[in-house]
Scaffold this motif. Structure first.
Motif, PDB file in Angstrom:
ATOM      1  N   ARG B 169     -49.960  53.685  16.822  1.00 35.94           N
ATOM      2  CA  ARG B 169     -49.381  52.738  15.874  1.00 35.94           C
ATOM      3  C   ARG B 169     -48.760  53.482  14.684  1.00 35.94           C
ATOM      4  N   ASP B 172     -47.342  53.815   8.763  1.00 36.62           N
ATOM      5  CA  ASP B 172     -46.760  53.114   7.609  1.00 36.62           C
ATOM      6  C   ASP B 172     -46.183  51.768   8.033  1.00 36.62           C
ATOM      7  N   GLY B 173     -46.678  51.216   9.128  1.00 38.82           N
ATOM      8  CA  GLY B 173     -46.008  50.050   9.720  1.00 38.82           C
ATOM      9  C   GLY B 173     -46.665  48.732   9.409  1.00 38.82           C
ATOM     10  N   PHE B 174     -47.504  48.673   8.346  1.00 33.46           N
ATOM     11  CA  PHE B 174     -48.159  47.414   7.966  1.00 33.46           C
ATOM     12  C   PHE B 174     -48.888  46.763   9.126  1.00 33.46           C
ATOM     13  N   ASN B 175     -49.514  47.585   9.989  1.00 31.52           N
ATOM     14  CA  ASN B 175     -50.320  47.080  11.098  1.00 31.52           C
ATOM     15  C   ASN B 175     -49.538  46.340  12.173  1.00 31.52           C
ATOM     16  N   PHE B 176     -48.202  46.437  12.162  1.00 27.01           N
ATOM     17  CA  PHE B 176     -47.451  45.862  13.273  1.00 27.01           C
ATOM     18  C   PHE B 176     -47.728  46.678  14.535  1.00 27.01           C
TER      19      PHE B 176
END
Lengths: 379, 355
Positions: B169, B172-176
């Motif tokens: 994941r 830095d993907g905001f948990n997407f």
């Protein structure tokens, strides 16, 4: 044969014991769990028993997934439009049979390759179902009530497990009995099997191979359609694109698992229904991989104890190991991603296929000899 | 009554003509389908089959779509010719994207021309390894490769979803549930400015040529064709069927894995759960439409890509649902199988008396 006779009841008992233990440990009602397994098994059972008859006539229809999804949307659409789930099931059976006959005409009359045509049926069915289904997503189908028997259905344990299901559950059971009688005890059933074993000989005896096979294919399609409709009308109940999610392919594997015998096919359908429900409950229960390992070891220990093939030292080690691993898993709860649990039905299918096919002699004993071969009168 | 009579040898002309016949029949049946949906059939067929050809961006997009289809179908055709049915190319595609993509992410930020070849190798090996599962289970335990390879598609889809929401994941993907965007060195170079035409298309072309040479001139190609037509005779002639099964599945898996990596490192640019777009299944249609011949597959892949691009245009210009295009593709395979009978049998009118 004797080994099989011995191990089968043991295996079934083992599975039931394991189920009850699992339910108690994770705080579920074992009776409710059993009832939900019965529901989950129906789509697989219907599709697999139909496909078994098709394969007994010597035809390999790989389009079960496509016929199931068409049954799912046709059943849903007919039920929503008419307000009656009965009309839905009827429509699903007809739609499944109609799609199966496309396959039948292509393979039997136009002599196309059965594997390729079956794949085409699945691809086409998935697309067509998505196209028809667009206006139906998000709707609720009319309720399909259970057939309660006054007094008896309220009995503890027995009532919810066996006596308060919907009509399709009983119909499927009746269908298994009917197929068993038809194939094993009736003359038309024998002719169908003869066509599947050696189509040239059956043709020489004056039987209409193509007509018999077309009838079997239509029957298989109707069964797969019913199975699909059970998914969208009872099991889920909703319409989602691609909702069969491989159930049709699992049904094909169940036929192999069942060695083309109706009762074993039914056993296989319940086994897979059980696996599906268990992994869903495991997801909800948030269990750890270690716990699963401990549980597996526990089952293995029971199996070794019951079959009494192991010496006392091995048994002692097994049980001590089980207890140790169980304690460890309780002490260190590390959760497992839900996706890995969702893989289990598919992985179990592969394992079952491997186990059933490994013994070539036994696997082929009951398989129709002409399975998948193209029949043309010129021979 | 009308009966079918076996031709002494399959008609060469009809073998080439049947895909065209099937395509025309599909256009007619598709037109009826669109009329049924309340659309102008002539306009719909024009938008899907002809308009993309007269627009330069659409033409480049056809190449982008055709590359994975041709790559996968070429590999599948080798197996299909030998009677080895790998229908889990979709799963091998996903695993190839996953393993190749993981290599790209492991060297995130590292520059170097060696990175892309390494990713391609990892992708091909990943797909190949995934295809070796049904191969080994078939060789060792006689398990049906159709069912095993298909089950592994679902497993691969779930694995991709687990990986992009777990180890791979984007931090830095905001948990997407998606990976980082591949950096420049890990992205396929674009061949034509302003389009998405990437390096993978050239690789696909090379693979087609290589496959054609192998099938037509190499011993392996001869063994594949022989085993497909007469397995027993092939065994007597010294074809080692175990090795042939592993080779066919391995090659098709490697090519599907390569296609998966090209898709991830090319048009998509990262690993996302929605990466598999059904190319592995559409490639089965492409393989048959191309008559299991690499050159035919090249043409068939372009035609199938055309329906994808035209279908996308038709979606917003005519509001034709996306599912209609997959119905269309399914119909194409049906018609192809139906008219195929004409190349091996001929129709004859016969009196009622004898059979």
């Amino acid at each position: 044969m004797t080994v099989e006779r011995l191990t089968q009841p043991v295996l079934i008992t083992l599975a039931l014991v394991a189920l009850a233990v699992f339910a108690l440990i994770s705080g579920l009602d074992p009776v409710l769990l059993g009832a939900s397994i019965i529901i989950a098994a129906q789509p697989l059972l219907l599709a697999a028993i139909g496909e078994m008859v098709v394969e007994k006539s010597g035809v390999l229809n790989l389009g079960v997934e496509g016929m199931m999804i068409i049954g799912a949307i046709a059943g849903f659409a007919f039920a929503v439009e008419s307000g009656s789930p009965w009309v839905g099931f009827l429509g699903a059976a007809l739609a499944g049979a109609a799609l199966a006959l496309v396959f039948g005409v292509l393979t039997q009359v136009l002599l196309s390759n059965q594997v390729a045509t079956g794949l085409a049926l699945t691809l086409f069915g998935l697309g067509l179902a998505a196209l028809i289904g667009q206006p139906y997503s998000g709707l609720k189908p009319p309720a399909f009530g259970s057939l309660d028997i006054p007094g008896l259905s309220d009995l503890p344990v027995v009532g919810p497990l066996f006596l308060s299901h919907d009509a399709v559950v009983y119909f499927a059971l009746g269908l298994v009995i009917a197929v068993w009688l038809f194939l094993g005890r009736s003359r038309p059933g024998m002719i169908l099997r003869a066509v599947g074993e050696n189509h040239a000989a059956a043709h020489a005896l004056g039987y209409n191979v193509i007509a018999i096979r077309l009838a079997a294919i239509a029957f298989g399609g109707a069964c797969a359609g019913l199975g699909g409709a059970y998914l969208s009308l009872v099991r889920v109940p909703q319409w989602n694109e691609g909702m069969t999610a491989g159930a049709g392919w699992i049904a094909l594997a169940i036929v192999v698992f069942g060695a083309w015998k109706p009762w074993r096919v039914m056993l296989g359908a319940y086994l897979f229904g059980g696996v599906t429900i268990l992994q869903l409950n495991l997801q909800a229960a948030n269990l750890t991989p270690l716990w699963l390992l401990a549980f597996g070891l526990f089952l293995f220990a029971i199996w070794r104890t019951l079959t009494s093939r192991a010496g006392p030292i091995e048994l002692l080690l097994l049980w001590l190991g089980t207890i140790a691993l169980g304690t460890w898993s309780a002490a260190y709860p590390i959760s497992i991603q839900a996706q890995y649990l969702s893989m289990t039905p598919y992985l179990v299918t592969i394992i079952v296929l491997v186990v059933m096919s490994a013994d070539r002699l036994r696997a082929n004993q009951n398989a129709p000899a002409s399975l998948g071969q193209v029949f043309h009168k010129s021979g | 009554m009308l009966i079918l009579e076996r031709r002494p040898a399959p008609s060469r002309f009809l073998q080439l003509a049947t895909p065209v016949l099937a395509l025309i029949a599909t256009m007619i049946a598709g037109g009826i389908l669109f009329a049924f949906l309340g659309k102008n059939p002539v306009e719909a067929i024009r938008v899907i089959f002809f308009d993309p050809l007269f627009d330069s961006y659409s033409r480049s997009e056809i190449l982008v779509k055709a590359a994975p289809l041709v790559l996968i179908a070429t590999g599948l055709a080798m197996g299909f010719r030998a009677g080895i049915w790998n229908i889990g190319a979709e799963g091998q595609f996903i695993i190839g994207a996953l393993t190749g993509g993981a290599v790209g992410l492991a060297f995130y930020g590292t520059d170097g021309v060696w990175l892309l070849p390494l990713m391609a190798l990892a992708g091909a090996l990943g797909g190949c390894a995934w295809a070796m599962i049904p191969a080994i289970l078939k060789i060792r335990f006689n398990a049906n490769e159709i069912l095993v390879s298909l089950m592994l598609v679902y497993v691969a889809t779930l694995l991709l979803s687990a990986m992009v929401s777990g180890p791979l994941r984007d931090p830095d993907g905001f948990n997407f549930p998606e990976s980082r965007q591949f950096h420049d060195s890990a992205t396929l170079p674009i061949l034509m400015a302003g389009t998405r035409v990437h390096m993978g298309i050239l690789v696909a072309l090379g693979v087609v040529v290589a496959a054609y040479v192998i099938l037509a001139r190499h011993l392996l190609g001869f063994q594949i064709r022989l085993y497909g037509q007469a397995p027993r005779a092939a065994r007597f002639a010294g074809v080692r069927d175990h090795i042939l099964i592993a080779t066919c599945l391995g090659i098709s898996g490697a090519l599907a894995g390569l296609a998966g990596l090209f898709e991830a490192a090319g048009p998509v640019g990262q690993l996302v759960p929605a990466l598999p777009a059904g190319y592995g299944f559409t490639a089965i249609i492409v393989a048959f439409l191309g008559r299991l011949n690499p050159l035919g597959i090249l043409l068939a892949g372009l035609v199938m890509a055309l329906t994808y691009i035209g279908g996308e245009t038709a979606q917003f210009s005519l509001q034709i649902p996306a599912a209609a295009i997959s119905v269309f593709q399914g119909m194409l395979l049906f018609f192809l199988l139906a008219v195929d009978v004409l190349s091996t049998y001929r129709l004859r009118w016969q009196g009622r008396r004898a059979a």
